[in-house]
Design a protein around this motif. Structure first.
Motif, PDB file in Angstrom:
ATOM      1  N   ALA A 218       0.850  -1.189  -0.041  1.00 34.14           N
ATOM      2  CA  ALA A 218       0.006   0.048  -0.195  1.00 34.14           C
ATOM      3  C   ALA A 218       0.852   1.276  -0.035  1.00 34.14           C
ATOM      4  N   ARG A 219       1.980   0.969   0.250  1.00 29.29           N
ATOM      5  CA  ARG A 219       2.948   2.234   0.673  1.00 29.29           C
ATOM      6  C   ARG A 219       2.744   3.299   1.471  1.00 29.29           C
ATOM      7  N   LEU A 220       2.363   2.788   2.430  1.00 30.21           N
ATOM      8  CA  LEU A 220       1.838   3.408   3.637  1.00 30.21           C
ATOM      9  C   LEU A 220       2.380   2.929   5.001  1.00 30.21           C
ATOM     10  N   TRP A 221       2.181   3.892   6.005  1.00 35.85           N
ATOM     11  CA  TRP A 221       2.413   3.583   7.236  1.00 35.85           C
ATOM     12  C   TRP A 221       1.356   3.351   8.019  1.00 35.85           C
ATOM     13  N   HIS A 222       1.111   2.157   8.781  1.00 36.07           N
ATOM     14  CA  HIS A 222      -0.097   1.834   9.543  1.00 36.07           C
ATOM     15  C   HIS A 222       0.426   2.226  10.942  1.00 36.07           C
ATOM     16  N   VAL A 223      -0.130   3.061  11.517  1.00 37.09           N
ATOM     17  CA  VAL A 223       0.478   3.666  12.888  1.00 37.09           C
ATOM     18  C   VAL A 223      -0.829   3.248  13.968  1.00 37.09           C
ATOM     19  N   GLU A 224      -0.458   2.414  14.945  1.00 39.24           N
ATOM     20  CA  GLU A 224      -1.423   2.338  15.941  1.00 39.24           C
ATOM     21  C   GLU A 224      -1.294   3.120  17.216  1.00 39.24           C
ATOM     22  N   VAL A 225      -2.435   3.918  17.520  1.00 44.93           N
ATOM     23  CA  VAL A 225      -2.395   4.893  18.542  1.00 44.93           C
ATOM     24  C   VAL A 225      -3.504   4.247  19.673  1.00 44.93           C
ATOM     25  N   GLU A 226      -3.135   4.612  20.838  1.00 43.92           N
ATOM     26  CA  GLU A 226      -3.961   4.309  22.105  1.00 43.92           C
ATOM     27  C   GLU A 226      -4.459   5.490  22.836  1.00 43.92           C
ATOM     28  N   ASP A 227      -5.507   5.765  23.153  1.00 38.95           N
ATOM     29  CA  ASP A 227      -6.076   6.710  24.016  1.00 38.95           C
ATOM     30  C   ASP A 227      -7.077   6.257  24.957  1.00 38.95           C
ATOM     31  N   GLY A 228      -7.904   6.931  25.739  1.00 35.10           N
ATOM     32  CA  GLY A 228      -8.659   6.400  26.560  1.00 35.10           C
ATOM     33  C   GLY A 228      -9.940   5.658  26.126  1.00 35.10           C
ATOM     34  N   ARG A 229     -10.020   5.343  24.862  1.00 31.26           N
ATOM     35  CA  ARG A 229     -11.102   4.791  24.258  1.00 31.26           C
ATOM     36  C   ARG A 229     -10.642   3.428  23.751  1.00 31.26           C
ATOM     37  N   GLY A 230      -9.477   3.258  23.428  1.00 30.89           N
ATOM     38  CA  GLY A 230      -8.798   2.111  23.167  1.00 30.89           C
ATOM     39  C   GLY A 230      -7.925   2.213  21.765  1.00 30.89           C
ATOM     40  N   VAL A 231      -7.471   1.311  21.152  1.00 28.33           N
ATOM     41  CA  VAL A 231      -6.421   1.188  19.974  1.00 28.33           C
ATOM     42  C   VAL A 231      -7.204   1.456  18.604  1.00 28.33           C
ATOM     43  N   GLU A 232      -6.547   2.525  17.969  1.00 31.84           N
ATOM     44  CA  GLU A 232      -6.848   2.816  16.631  1.00 31.84           C
ATOM     45  C   GLU A 232      -5.759   2.712  15.603  1.00 31.84           C
ATOM     46  N   THR A 233      -6.202   2.243  14.347  1.00 35.86           N
ATOM     47  CA  THR A 233      -5.035   2.413  13.513  1.00 35.86           C
ATOM     48  C   THR A 233      -5.255   3.604  12.527  1.00 35.86           C
ATOM     49  N   LEU A 234      -4.113   4.188  12.104  1.00 36.60           N
ATOM     50  CA  LEU A 234      -4.065   5.426  11.326  1.00 36.60           C
ATOM     51  C   LEU A 234      -3.273   5.149  10.004  1.00 36.60           C
ATOM     52  N   GLN A 235      -3.672   5.756   9.199  1.00 35.10           N
ATOM     53  CA  GLN A 235      -2.700   5.591   7.732  1.00 35.10           C
ATOM     54  C   GLN A 235      -2.170   6.772   7.539  1.00 35.10           C
ATOM     55  N   THR A 236      -0.946   6.762   6.935  1.00 37.47           N
ATOM     56  CA  THR A 236      -0.198   7.817   6.366  1.00 37.47           C
ATOM     57  C   THR A 236       0.959   7.616   5.270  1.00 37.47           C
ATOM     58  N   ARG A 237       1.306   8.499   4.580  1.00 32.37           N
ATOM     59  CA  ARG A 237       2.320   8.247   3.789  1.00 32.37           C
ATOM     60  C   ARG A 237       3.584   8.566   4.390  1.00 32.37           C
ATOM     61  N   ALA A 238       3.581   9.335   5.309  1.00 33.53           N
ATOM     62  CA  ALA A 238       5.027   9.798   5.817  1.00 33.53           C
ATOM     63  C   ALA A 238       4.680   9.989   7.535  1.00 33.53           C
ATOM     64  N   LEU A 239       5.873   9.447   8.001  1.00 28.79           N
ATOM     65  CA  LEU A 239       5.667   9.346   9.557  1.00 28.79           C
ATOM     66  C   LEU A 239       7.041  10.152  10.070  1.00 28.79           C
ATOM     67  N   ILE A 240       6.680  11.014  11.041  1.00 30.35           N
ATOM     68  CA  ILE A 240       7.799  11.790  11.728  1.00 30.35           C
ATOM     69  C   ILE A 240       8.205  11.581  13.275  1.00 30.35           C
TER      70      ILE A 240
END
Length: 614
Positions: A218-240
């Motif tokens: 997919a040529r993407l970064w899958h970024v797992e983030v966690e907050d008070g509601r649980g875990v979510e996966t975000l997608q982005t072409r560039a991660l910094i």
């Protein structure tokens, strides 16, 4: 005076202000004398001419952006010393005479660029992306921006670089209370900058990155983030990564720590509302944080015991706590050209001047105590400061006198440290810590030091950096594996092979051991990364990965340069180095060298894959 002269010349264009009898004298003091070595009559003439111009509401500068040759001449005159020509473009940018040129992005990313961390580096990165029209999202683990200036709330916390250099070149003026501002001022400044630039609305607070994985198809970064509601996966072409080097406290492993019945914590996790009045306090460590913290609490506690592993060289700073005079404060707030030249004067004194004196002289006969003739002179001066400050206490002088060359470890500023050591309720202990007991700290010679509170002033896990984010790049390799054995490496400290479209700020070998401002470093890196992303955006789906040979050659050049500098001195131990002795934290280059290295990416340094070729 030296700053007013530059203001007069820039407003009038009259070259008499760059010639005798108005020439400032060179002053190497970290806070220079305001008179610039000029006679009182000349000072009065300069003040009168400046007042005449500034009182005229119609007066405008005759030049807003001097060319390189003229700027070098002005800088040299201002300082009373020659400024090399390569500094002109860097200082023009830092003084705000011309901003970094970044062409706007041709198209938007489908998803925003993800920045991890809303501290100094995250703010610089957000500003650079915003100016280029690139959408971004900051993921911040805390409930506010500020990074280290949010988390470090211990008494006495302050900056050890003057704030007119330790500040953004692009932000609105801020009324710093003094040259070396307390943490509260810096935190307020960062908050104001975030508010003014509209960064807050692009930030998810109380959210932590727990993993990031590169998806080759997919040529993407899958970024797992966690907050008070649980875990979510975000997608982005560039991660910094903008988490830097000082975000994870380093706790020592001492026998019996869990048995202590009082309060114990790292200095970076100072409890809110903690009352130390009448308490017995033990501080483990004598680094930068301890040197700020201990003098700030010594008069409040019943006893203060400081456990020192090794002594530190300490630099006296006259006028360290002196407030900025009202007249100068007015000029800094209302006269942009004055503020620009004041910034330059401070930036220069805390910039590249020290680095040449940190180079090993192979013919120097006293290598065990110093590196070269200038380093020996610095040693004599700082040793004299210790002896004078602790006169009559040979026991303390012996404990406080380092046996390694000055600047071999992070140089510290005297914040009343030696005066504090002379107080009757303060004890400096150099015996090895054997254990923590329920009552306090026990040393190897059998002594027990009672304590109600133990503060671990033991620094940070400097070598982890972005590897702590759980990042996995190409072929399933994690950044932690690539940087195994506490040995992080990156091209320009920004990008590593096998981790496409991933960038770091304040990464490996970008720290400053010889002087300068971490904010300056962040701005250099943010500009470089933004220019990389502008090229990526020009072609949807493109991938940028630094070439292995380019990366390895750069790392080799860093290591070779460090071999000539103080931090690889035989027997030297410092957090700048890993267990194998490699310097991984600080850079060996001048600030101006790094500015030119990061001014624009060279496409030839990267393997750039087009989506069309897949």
């Amino acid at each position: 005076m030296r700053v007013l002269l530059m203001l007069l010349f820039q407003y009038t264009g009259d070259e008499k202000w760059l010639a005798a009898p108005y020439l400032p004298r060179r002053d190497v003091n970290l806070i220079a004398a305001e008179d610039a070595g000029l006679p009182e009559a000349i000072q009065a003439e300069i003040r009168a001419a400046a007042e005449n111009i500034l009182s005229d509401g119609e007066a405008r500068p005759t030049m807003s952006n001097p060319d390189d040759a003229l700027l070098v001449r002005m800088m040299s005159t201002c300082l009373g010393e020659a400024v090399p020509p390569e500094y002109a473009p860097m200082m023009r940018e830092q003084m705000g005479f011309a901003r970094a040129a970044v062409k706007p992005a041709a198209t938007d990313f489908e998803n925003p660029v993800i920045i991890v961390g809303a501290g100094v580096s995250g703010i610089a990165m957000a500003h650079a992306l915003s100016k280029a029209g690139i959408p971004y999202l900051i993921i911040e683990k805390n409930d506010s921006s500020g990074g280290v200036w949010l988390e470090n709330k211990y008494p006495g916390c302050s900056v050890d670089t003057p704030n007119h250099a330790y500040s953004f070149s692009f932000a609105e003026p801020f009324a710093w209370s003094r040259n070396f501002s307390p943490r509260e001022d810096i935190y307020a400044y960062l908050g104001k900058t975030v508010e003014t630039l509209g960064i807050k609305k692009h930030t998810r607070f109380n959210t932590r990155v727990i993993a990031a994985r590169w998806d080759e198809a997919a040529r993407l970064w899958h970024v797992e983030v966690e907050d008070g509601r649980g875990v979510e996966t975000l997608q982005t072409r560039a991660l910094i990564s903008a988490i830097g080097q000082l975000n994870i406290p380093a706790m020592p492993n001492i026998k019996g720590q869990e048995t202590f019945k009082g309060r114990a914590f790292h200095s970076a996790r100072w409890p809110q509302g903690l009352d130390l009045a009448g308490k017995s306090v033990a501080i483990i460590g004598t680094g930068a944080s301890a040197m700020q913290l201990a003098p700030s609490i010594a008069d409040k506690v019943s006893s203060l015991t400081i456990f020192q592993r090794s002594p530190q060289w300490v630099r006296p700073i006259p006028r360290f706590h002196e407030p900025i005079a009202p007249g100068i404060q007015w000029l800094l707030t209302h006269v942009p050209i004055y503020a620009s030249w004041h910034r330059f004067a401070m930036f220069w004194r805390y910039g590249d001047g020290l680095l040449p004196t940190l180079r090993k002289d192979p013919d120097w006969p006293h290598a065990a105590r110093s590196l070269n003739r200038t380093n020996e002179r610095h040693r004599v001066q700082m040793a004299a400061h210790i002896e004078e400050s602790l006169a009559g206490r040979p026991d303390l002088i012996e404990k406080c006198m380092p046996d390694y060359p000055p600047f071999g470890k992070r140089i510290l500023l005297d914040n009343g440290w030696f005066d504090m050591l002379l107080k009757p309720n303060v004890e400096l202990v150099t015996s090895h810590i054997a254990a923590i007991t329920a009552e306090g700290v026990k040393t190897s010679d059998g002594q027990l030091f009672d304590a109600d509170v133990i503060v671990y002033s033991t620094g940070f896990k400097v070598t982890e950096m972005a590897a702590s984010l759980g990042i996995t790049g190409r072929n399933g390799q994690s950044l932690a594996e690539a940087w195994a054995e506490n040995n992080p490496k990156a091209y320009l400290g920004i990008t590593a092979p096998g981790f496409p479209n991933f960038f770091s700020l304040q990464g490996p070998n970008t720290g400053l051991g010889h002087g300068g401002s971490a904010i300056f470093q962040s701005e250099c890196q943010a500009k470089y990364i933004t220019k990389c992303l502008v090229e990526l955006i020009a072609e949807p789906g493109a991938v940028m990965d630094v070439r292995r040979d380019v990366h390895d050659a750069y790392v080799a050049s860093v290591d070779a340069e460090h071999e000539t500098l103080i931090w690889t001195h035989p027997g030297m131990t410092t957090y700048y180095r890993n267990a194998a002795g490699r310097v991984v934290s600080v850079m060996p280059w001048r600030l101006v060298d790094y500015w030119h290295m990061t001014n624009a990416p060279d496409p030839a340094d990267f393997e750039i894959e087009s989506a069309k070729a897949v």
